[in-house]
Write an enzyme that holds these catalytic residues in place. Structure first.
Site, mmCIF file in Angstrom:
data_model
loop_
_atom_site.group_PDB
_atom_site.id
_atom_site.type_symbol
_atom_site.label_atom_id
_atom_site.label_comp_id
_atom_site.label_asym_id
_atom_site.label_seq_id
_atom_site.Cartn_x
_atom_site.Cartn_y
_atom_site.Cartn_z
ATOM 1 N N LYS A 153 0.589 -1.063 -0.256
ATOM 2 C CA LYS A 153 0.238 -0.671 -0.548
ATOM 3 C C LYS A 153 0.701 1.590 0.454
ATOM 4 C CE LYS A 153 -3.330 -1.901 2.392
ATOM 5 N NZ LYS A 153 -4.286 -2.820 3.203
ATOM 6 N N GLN A 156 -4.996 -1.723 9.565
ATOM 7 C CA GLN A 156 -4.545 -3.267 8.840
ATOM 8 C C GLN A 156 -5.339 -3.726 9.977
ATOM 9 O OE1 GLN A 156 -2.962 -3.370 5.897
ATOM 10 N NE2 GLN A 156 -3.399 -5.284 5.937
ATOM 11 N N ASP A 188 -11.721 2.397 4.002
ATOM 12 C CA ASP A 188 -12.517 0.726 3.565
ATOM 13 C C ASP A 188 -12.466 0.780 3.887
ATOM 14 O OD1 ASP A 188 -9.601 -0.689 3.536
ATOM 15 O OD2 ASP A 188 -9.475 -1.300 5.306
#
Ligand code: NAD
Length: 280
Positions: free
Chosen positions: A53, A97, A120
């Site tokens: 990422k 994460q 997200d």
């Protein structure tokens, strides 16, 4: 091999050019898109995903910072760190994460992220908007899958889409997205009876389970579009949930692992970060 291979790697590279151009335009307007990633503990797979990422952000010109917190971080400490990022006007997107260490409550942490900075699409408010069919930030993997299907002009309206796996991050939101495209959707899981009899009906078959080669050729309808989300390691090599070589002989479209859904997930994270920066 008869299936067309849907290369997420190529599609993501194409998107990256557009995203870099968008970053340049935003910068000209004084906005410097920035993503913050919080990683708790030292899960080796997470470390690889976070690095990917960071690299993708750098290529697009998006600033990224990774906040690495120790394994023993408490829920309160995690929330305090998230709160600082919520309040930081220079941070447009926040990503936690997953998975978090077992002692931490993931849902509580995801909900602590300000919904407008949730890149997200996991915040309950954003998930609720998706459920109701309102425009919202979409979870990256399902969004990437839909992008690939549309890019390949796979017919969606009225198609029978079978999604195997019902996680909150892939299976469930993808089922809702496909429903929004007027697919007839069946969501399968570990308790589904006679999985093969269901998957054989699929015009679009998505495997998001995490079991190497669960989907064999006899489970696939000839001419289907097969999307492989699974990431498994067998004898040190990456493979998906689909028996690629045999299924490629039967399907019309198939995604490889690696190089399929994975790069599109990252591409959609950049997309969501840019959207968040535009909104800010
Ligand atoms: P998960 O690991 O949370 O859950 C697995 C799902 O599979 C569950 O819903 C379970 O009911 C179902 N399942 C288990 N065994 C089954 C069986 N025998 N038959 C049918 N269903 C069964 O799911 P997840 O987090 O969505 O991850 C699934 C896979 O996708 C993993 O390999 C993960 O690494 C991968 N993944 C890849 C990406 C990407 O960007 N490519 C993103 C997210 C997840």
């Amino acid at each position: 091999m008869s299936a067309v291979i849907l290369s997420g790697k190529d599609m993501a590279a194409e998107l990256l050019e557009q995203q870099s151009a968008r970053v340049d335009t935003l910068r000209l307007n004084g906005i410097h898109p920035a993503l913050a990633v919080i990683m708790v503990g030292e899960d080796p797979a997470s470390a690889i995903y976070v690095r990917n990422k960071e690299r993708a952000c750098a290529k697009a010109g998006i600033a990224s910072q990774v906040i690495r917190l120790p394994e023993h971080t408490t829920q309160e400490e995690l929330h305090a760190r998230i709160e600082e990022l919520n309040e930081d006007p220079l941070v447009h997107g926040i990503l936690i994460q997953l998975p978090l260490p077992k002692h931490l409550n993931e849902t509580a942490a995801l909900t602590w992220v300000r919904a407008s900075k949730d890149v997200d699409g996991f915040h309950v408010i954003n998930a609720g908007h998706l459920l109701q069919g309102h425009p919202t930030v979409l979870p990256c993997t399902p969004q990437g899958i839909l992008y690939m299907l549309k890019k390949a002009h796979v017919p969606l309206e009225g198609a029978h889409a079978v999604v195997v796996g019902r996680s909150n991050i892939v299976g469930k939101p993808l089922a809702l997205l496909l429903l929004g495209e007027n697919c007839t959707v069946t969501l399968c899981h570990s308790r589904t009876r006679d999985l093969a009899s269901v998957t054989r009906q699929a015009d679009i078959l998505v495997a998001a389970v995490g079991r190497p080669r669960l989907i064999t050729a006899d489970m696939v309808k000839p001419g289907a579009a097969v999307i492989d989300v699974g990431i498994n390691r067998v004898d040190g090599k990456l493979c998906g949930d689909v028996d690629f070589d045999a299924v490629a002989e039967r399907a019309a479209y198939i995604t490889p692992v690696p190089g399929g859904v994975g790069p599109m997930t990252v591409a959609m994270l950049l997309e969501n970060t840019l959207e968040a920066a535009c909104r800010a």
